[in-house]
Write a protein that holds these residues in place. Structure first.
Motif, PDB file in Angstrom:
ATOM      1  N   GLY A 193     -12.501 -10.780  23.221  1.00 49.79           N
ATOM      2  CA  GLY A 193     -11.725 -11.965  22.883  1.00 49.79           C
ATOM      3  C   GLY A 193     -12.355 -13.282  23.259  1.00 49.79           C
ATOM      4  O   GLY A 193     -11.782 -14.343  22.981  1.00 49.79           O
ATOM      5  N   TYR A 194     -13.531 -13.251  23.864  1.00 54.17           N
ATOM      6  CA  TYR A 194     -14.164 -14.496  24.315  1.00 54.17           C
ATOM      7  C   TYR A 194     -14.578 -15.396  23.152  1.00 54.17           C
ATOM      8  O   TYR A 194     -14.735 -16.607  23.317  1.00 54.17           O
ATOM      9  CB  TYR A 194     -15.386 -14.198  25.190  1.00 54.17           C
ATOM     10  CG  TYR A 194     -16.447 -13.382  24.487  1.00 54.17           C
ATOM     11  CD1 TYR A 194     -17.381 -13.989  23.651  1.00 54.17           C
ATOM     12  CD2 TYR A 194     -16.521 -12.008  24.657  1.00 54.17           C
ATOM     13  CE1 TYR A 194     -18.358 -13.252  23.001  1.00 54.17           C
ATOM     14  CE2 TYR A 194     -17.485 -11.260  24.011  1.00 54.17           C
ATOM     15  CZ  TYR A 194     -18.403 -11.877  23.181  1.00 54.17           C
ATOM     16  OH  TYR A 194     -19.365 -11.144  22.529  1.00 54.17           O
ATOM     17  N   ASP A 195     -14.782 -14.800  21.957  1.00 50.98           N
ATOM     18  CA  ASP A 195     -15.215 -15.586  20.807  1.00 50.98           C
ATOM     19  C   ASP A 195     -14.167 -16.611  20.374  1.00 50.98           C
ATOM     20  O   ASP A 195     -14.480 -17.556  19.639  1.00 50.98           O
ATOM     21  CB  ASP A 195     -15.539 -14.664  19.631  1.00 50.98           C
ATOM     22  CG  ASP A 195     -14.371 -13.771  19.247  1.00 50.98           C
ATOM     23  OD1 ASP A 195     -13.746 -13.191  20.154  1.00 50.98           O
ATOM     24  OD2 ASP A 195     -14.081 -13.661  18.046  1.00 50.98           O
ATOM     25  N   GLN A 196     -12.930 -16.453  20.850  1.00 50.62           N
ATOM     26  CA  GLN A 196     -11.862 -17.388  20.502  1.00 50.62           C
ATOM     27  C   GLN A 196     -11.844 -18.627  21.397  1.00 50.62           C
ATOM     28  O   GLN A 196     -11.315 -19.666  20.990  1.00 50.62           O
ATOM     29  CB  GLN A 196     -10.501 -16.677  20.591  1.00 50.62           C
ATOM     30  CG  GLN A 196     -10.365 -15.481  19.661  1.00 50.62           C
ATOM     31  CD  GLN A 196     -10.475 -15.880  18.205  1.00 50.62           C
ATOM     32  OE1 GLN A 196      -9.784 -16.798  17.753  1.00 50.62           O
ATOM     33  NE2 GLN A 196     -11.345 -15.209  17.464  1.00 50.62           N
ATOM     34  N   TRP A 197     -12.414 -18.527  22.594  1.00 47.93           N
ATOM     35  CA  TRP A 197     -12.345 -19.661  23.526  1.00 47.93           C
ATOM     36  C   TRP A 197     -13.698 -20.119  24.065  1.00 47.93           C
ATOM     37  O   TRP A 197     -13.865 -21.291  24.418  1.00 47.93           O
ATOM     38  CB  TRP A 197     -11.420 -19.350  24.704  1.00 47.93           C
ATOM     39  CG  TRP A 197     -11.807 -18.123  25.507  1.00 47.93           C
ATOM     40  CD1 TRP A 197     -11.343 -16.851  25.334  1.00 47.93           C
ATOM     41  CD2 TRP A 197     -12.727 -18.063  26.609  1.00 47.93           C
ATOM     42  NE1 TRP A 197     -11.926 -15.999  26.251  1.00 47.93           N
ATOM     43  CE2 TRP A 197     -12.769 -16.720  27.042  1.00 47.93           C
ATOM     44  CE3 TRP A 197     -13.513 -19.012  27.267  1.00 47.93           C
ATOM     45  CZ2 TRP A 197     -13.575 -16.291  28.104  1.00 47.93           C
ATOM     46  CZ3 TRP A 197     -14.319 -18.598  28.327  1.00 47.93           C
ATOM     47  CH2 TRP A 197     -14.335 -17.248  28.730  1.00 47.93           C
ATOM     48  N   LEU A 198     -14.675 -19.237  24.114  1.00 45.48           N
ATOM     49  CA  LEU A 198     -15.965 -19.601  24.705  1.00 45.48           C
ATOM     50  C   LEU A 198     -16.655 -20.748  23.958  1.00 45.48           C
ATOM     51  O   LEU A 198     -17.164 -21.685  24.599  1.00 45.48           O
ATOM     52  CB  LEU A 198     -16.869 -18.368  24.764  1.00 45.48           C
ATOM     53  CG  LEU A 198     -18.093 -18.412  25.681  1.00 45.48           C
ATOM     54  CD1 LEU A 198     -17.749 -18.934  27.068  1.00 45.48           C
ATOM     55  CD2 LEU A 198     -18.723 -17.034  25.758  1.00 45.48           C
ATOM     56  N   PRO A 199     -16.673 -20.755  22.608  1.00 37.23           N
ATOM     57  CA  PRO A 199     -17.292 -21.891  21.912  1.00 37.23           C
ATOM     58  C   PRO A 199     -16.518 -23.194  22.044  1.00 37.23           C
ATOM     59  O   PRO A 199     -17.031 -24.261  21.687  1.00 37.23           O
ATOM     60  CB  PRO A 199     -17.350 -21.423  20.446  1.00 37.23           C
ATOM     61  CG  PRO A 199     -16.350 -20.347  20.328  1.00 37.23           C
ATOM     62  CD  PRO A 199     -16.270 -19.692  21.670  1.00 37.23           C
ATOM     63  N   LYS A 222     -23.877 -11.067  28.425  1.00 37.45           N
ATOM     64  CA  LYS A 222     -23.834 -10.593  27.040  1.00 37.45           C
ATOM     65  C   LYS A 222     -23.009 -11.538  26.171  1.00 37.45           C
ATOM     66  O   LYS A 222     -23.379 -11.851  25.031  1.00 37.45           O
ATOM     67  CB  LYS A 222     -23.259  -9.185  26.982  1.00 37.45           C
ATOM     68  CG  LYS A 222     -23.299  -8.562  25.594  1.00 37.45           C
ATOM     69  CD  LYS A 222     -22.783  -7.134  25.618  1.00 37.45           C
ATOM     70  CE  LYS A 222     -22.802  -6.523  24.219  1.00 37.45           C
ATOM     71  NZ  LYS A 222     -22.283  -5.119  24.228  1.00 37.45           N
ATOM     72  N   ALA A 223     -21.881 -12.006  26.709  1.00 35.63           N
ATOM     73  CA  ALA A 223     -21.038 -12.944  25.955  1.00 35.63           C
ATOM     74  C   ALA A 223     -21.701 -14.310  25.830  1.00 35.63           C
ATOM     75  O   ALA A 223     -21.744 -14.902  24.742  1.00 35.63           O
ATOM     76  CB  ALA A 223     -19.679 -13.077  26.643  1.00 35.63           C
ATOM     77  N   ILE A 224     -22.240 -14.820  26.923  1.00 36.95           N
ATOM     78  CA  ILE A 224     -22.865 -16.139  26.936  1.00 36.95           C
ATOM     79  C   ILE A 224     -24.046 -16.189  25.968  1.00 36.95           C
ATOM     80  O   ILE A 224     -24.318 -17.225  25.334  1.00 36.95           O
ATOM     81  CB  ILE A 224     -23.322 -16.497  28.368  1.00 36.95           C
ATOM     82  CG1 ILE A 224     -22.104 -16.795  29.272  1.00 36.95           C
ATOM     83  CG2 ILE A 224     -24.283 -17.677  28.359  1.00 36.95           C
ATOM     84  CD1 ILE A 224     -21.381 -18.068  28.949  1.00 36.95           C
ATOM     85  N   ALA A 225     -24.759 -15.067  25.817  1.00 36.00           N
ATOM     86  CA  ALA A 225     -25.961 -15.023  24.977  1.00 36.00           C
ATOM     87  C   ALA A 225     -25.669 -15.282  23.505  1.00 36.00           C
ATOM     88  O   ALA A 225     -26.588 -15.600  22.737  1.00 36.00           O
ATOM     89  CB  ALA A 225     -26.657 -13.675  25.133  1.00 36.00           C
TER      90      ALA A 225
END
Length: 246
Positions: A193-199, A222-225
């Motif tokens: 679910g990080y793609d919804q808030w990380l950017p 992995k998410a940050i990359a």
């Protein structure tokens, strides 16, 4: 203990620093008046509160250069609210959302932020999805509580909060600063679910806890990359700055 006295004097001045040193380190008083802060700091005896106090106010754990003036700050793993108190003073225009799962810590957190404007205390734990959580190590030091998923009817259960859920609840479009010190739950937080808030997040500071839960670092990196973040080592924490977000 005396080795800490110069730190107090350097940060607070000779008279105020010596007084605060005596209150915190020698007399172990529960209420400490800090120069530059309008309201006293509560430190519970025989807890890790004193260590948190030192980290925030003596060793400046969160004193680093910010690429933007934060308008929205999320403090995940807020403990007794000392970082939130510091953020309020440093970034007076920001709205701060301080999240803490432990009931005892949360009571002191709520006390610390009650007189402060635009600081919202949230009794919950940050998680990657809607779920119910409970503190799994209630006998740990007050700064080391971990959470785990459980059933709604289980003893000690409370409703988790996700980053997306928090953004929706408070109408947040962009997170300027996300502080994460959640004792291993960063593994789940960056797993799904990080793609919804990380950017939509400009600055992240996170403490990794692989010694508590294997895979924390792997999940975060992995998410940050997937995005263009600059990485900076800041003491025992990692600072990520989103280069694609103003």
């Amino acid at each position: 203990m005396l080795k800490l006295l110069p730190r107090y004097i350097l940060n607070l001045g000779l008279i105020e620093g010596t007084r605060a040193f005596l209150q915190v380190e020698a007399w172990k008083t529960s209420q400490v008046k800090m120069k530059g802060y309008d309201h006293p700091i509560t430190i519970r005896k025989h807890t890790s509160d004193i260590k948190v106090f030192r980290e925030v106010f003596l060793f400046h754990e969160y004193n680093f250069s910010m690429p933007v003036e934060p308008r929205v700050i999320i403090d995940a793993g807020a403990n007794i609210g000392l970082a939130a108190v510091y953020f309020r003073k440093r970034f007076p225009a920001a709205s701060i959302y301080a999240i803490e799962p432990d009931g005892g810590n949360f009571q002191v957190l709520a006390q610390h932020v009650a007189p402060l404007q635009n600081v919202v205390p949230i009794h919950s734990g940050l998680w990657h999805r809607d779920a119910f959580l409970r503190v799994r190590n209630e006998s740990a030091d007050a700064w080391a509580f971990e959470v785990e998923e459980c059933g709604e009817q289980d003893a000690g259960a409370f409703k988790a909060v996700s980053v997306c859920g928090l953004m929706k609840r408070y109408g947040i479009e962009k997170i300027d600063f996300l502080k994460i010190d959640i004792e291993g739950s960063e593994r789940e937080l960056f797993m799904d679910g990080y793609d919804q808030w990380l950017p939509k997040t400009k600055v992240i500071i996170v403490e990794l806890h692989d010694w508590i839960k294997e895979g924390c670092s792997r999940s975060v990196f992995k998410a940050i990359a997937n995005y263009r973040f600059k990485t900076i080592v800041h003491g025992a924490m990692l600072l990520f700055i989103n280069l694609d977000l103003d």
